[in-house]
Design a protein around this motif. Sequence first.
Motif, PDB file in Angstrom:
ATOM      1  N   LYS A  37      38.384  12.891  86.706  1.00 16.25           N
ATOM      2  CA  LYS A  37      37.736  13.556  87.840  1.00 16.25           C
ATOM      3  C   LYS A  37      38.061  15.044  87.913  1.00 16.25           C
ATOM      4  N   HIS A  38      39.327  15.407  87.719  1.00 14.73           N
ATOM      5  CA  HIS A  38      39.741  16.780  87.988  1.00 14.73           C
ATOM      6  C   HIS A  38      40.070  17.598  86.735  1.00 14.73           C
ATOM      7  N   VAL A  39      40.622  16.960  85.705  1.00 15.82           N
ATOM      8  CA  VAL A  39      41.078  17.717  84.536  1.00 15.82           C
ATOM      9  C   VAL A  39      39.999  17.851  83.468  1.00 15.82           C
ATOM     10  N   ALA A  40      39.176  16.814  83.294  1.00 13.00           N
ATOM     11  CA  ALA A  40      38.151  16.857  82.237  1.00 13.00           C
ATOM     12  C   ALA A  40      37.251  18.088  82.330  1.00 13.00           C
ATOM     13  N   PRO A  41      36.789  18.492  83.531  1.00 14.04           N
ATOM     14  CA  PRO A  41      35.971  19.709  83.594  1.00 14.04           C
ATOM     15  C   PRO A  41      36.726  20.956  83.133  1.00 14.04           C
ATOM     16  N   VAL A  42      38.023  20.995  83.410  1.00 10.85           N
ATOM     17  CA  VAL A  42      38.831  22.145  82.976  1.00 10.85           C
ATOM     18  C   VAL A  42      38.988  22.139  81.457  1.00 10.85           C
ATOM     19  N   LEU A  43      39.140  20.952  80.875  1.00 11.54           N
ATOM     20  CA  LEU A  43      39.247  20.860  79.420  1.00 11.54           C
ATOM     21  C   LEU A  43      37.943  21.293  78.746  1.00 11.54           C
ATOM     22  N   ALA A  44      36.811  20.994  79.382  1.00 14.54           N
ATOM     23  CA  ALA A  44      35.532  21.465  78.841  1.00 14.54           C
ATOM     24  C   ALA A  44      35.483  22.987  78.838  1.00 14.54           C
ATOM     25  N   GLU A  45      36.006  23.581  79.896  1.00 10.79           N
ATOM     26  CA  GLU A  45      36.069  25.045  79.957  1.00 10.79           C
ATOM     27  C   GLU A  45      37.027  25.593  78.908  1.00 10.79           C
ATOM     28  N   LEU A  46      38.148  24.897  78.698  1.00 12.70           N
ATOM     29  CA  LEU A  46      39.110  25.317  77.681  1.00 12.70           C
ATOM     30  C   LEU A  46      38.461  25.312  76.296  1.00 12.70           C
ATOM     31  N   ALA A  47      37.695  24.256  76.006  1.00 11.93           N
ATOM     32  CA  ALA A  47      37.017  24.166  74.714  1.00 11.93           C
ATOM     33  C   ALA A  47      36.003  25.290  74.541  1.00 11.93           C
ATOM     34  N   ALA A  48      35.322  25.651  75.618  1.00 16.13           N
ATOM     35  CA  ALA A  48      34.336  26.733  75.542  1.00 16.13           C
ATOM     36  C   ALA A  48      35.010  28.083  75.311  1.00 16.13           C
ATOM     37  N   ARG A  49      36.169  28.283  75.913  1.00 16.37           N
ATOM     38  CA  ARG A  49      36.898  29.550  75.747  1.00 16.37           C
ATOM     39  C   ARG A  49      37.486  29.697  74.349  1.00 16.37           C
ATOM     40  N   HIS A  50      37.843  28.559  73.731  1.00 14.80           N
ATOM     41  CA  HIS A  50      38.537  28.602  72.437  1.00 14.80           C
ATOM     42  C   HIS A  50      37.789  27.713  71.444  1.00 14.80           C
TER      43      HIS A  50
END
Length: 330
Positions: free
Chosen positions: A105-118
């Motif tokens: 719910k909360h971390v997966a969207p942040v990990l998607a952003e992390l993948a996009a940044r790197h």
Amino acid sequence: MSELDDIRSFIAVVETGGFGRAGRSLGLSKSIVSRRIARLEEDLGTRLLSRTTRGVSPTEAGIEFKARGERILADLVEAREAVAQQAGGVAGRLRLSMPLGFGVKHVAPVLAELAARHPRLELDVEASDRRVDLIGERFDAAIRLGTLKDSSLVARKIAPIYTSVLASPDFIARHGSPASPLELSQYECLVHSGATTPDWTFRINRRWVPVRPSGRLRSDSGETLMQWAMAGHGIVALPNFMASEAIGEGKLVHVLREYPMPEQGFFVVRPPGAYVPGKVRVLIDLLVERFGGEPYWDACHMAARKLGIDLNDPMGSERVGEMMAEHQPA
């Protein structure tokens, strides 16, 4: 690179306490690990490990060699990352463990952003409530909630986690609401069977007081308990990150609000060592950026209190729901 492989094997033996366990953590056979340690001791001309029927432990020379070996490996990783960053950002594979419900719910969207940044960073994520062995299973980091036990792992607190006692408006209309935690025994409670302690702890007159909830409905799933609570089957204690939407929509209301429960935490833990790999560092930095200070699931409720919004009033709940939608990451 055989010398570096020998060093890695030696460090693994010391950290796991045995050749077999070290082999499993490295994906090698016990005999290969044993040969590597023997080769190291022969090259150095000294014993690095004391072997007994109860296991192995480092000698004085082994303790010194482990510390220096860890620095050598950390320097090598740092050198590789420095070159990789010059060539286009953080690279490599980040193996992460995270709790199932909270993580999805909360971390997966942040990990998607992390993948996009790197773009050169690979993510290998295990979403499970299983408590993994970071060192033995070769995870780079894990997200953990609650209160951490003492260990050799290095922890970074990302945000506080608060728990609320809740019930549906229908339940309150039918059964009323306890005036203090000591009255909970008179009410049907929804019990988390997987909790580390069976008690709900409240601050009463400057003291922390444990209270044992009881009820006919029990589950090891917080989501299940929340569904039962919304259906009017009892009083439940839930972390705010799980229940905020239901509160904002008016499906759950606060009970015993003036009696706080202990603060817990949202942590990232990693294996021991002073050096923080770049892939772990960018993960921590982004989690702090998104959740540090007051996470959105708490910030909206704090703002509601400051604005004098009654969270138990349907209009107040609607306003909090709007605030949460405005603050929640896309």
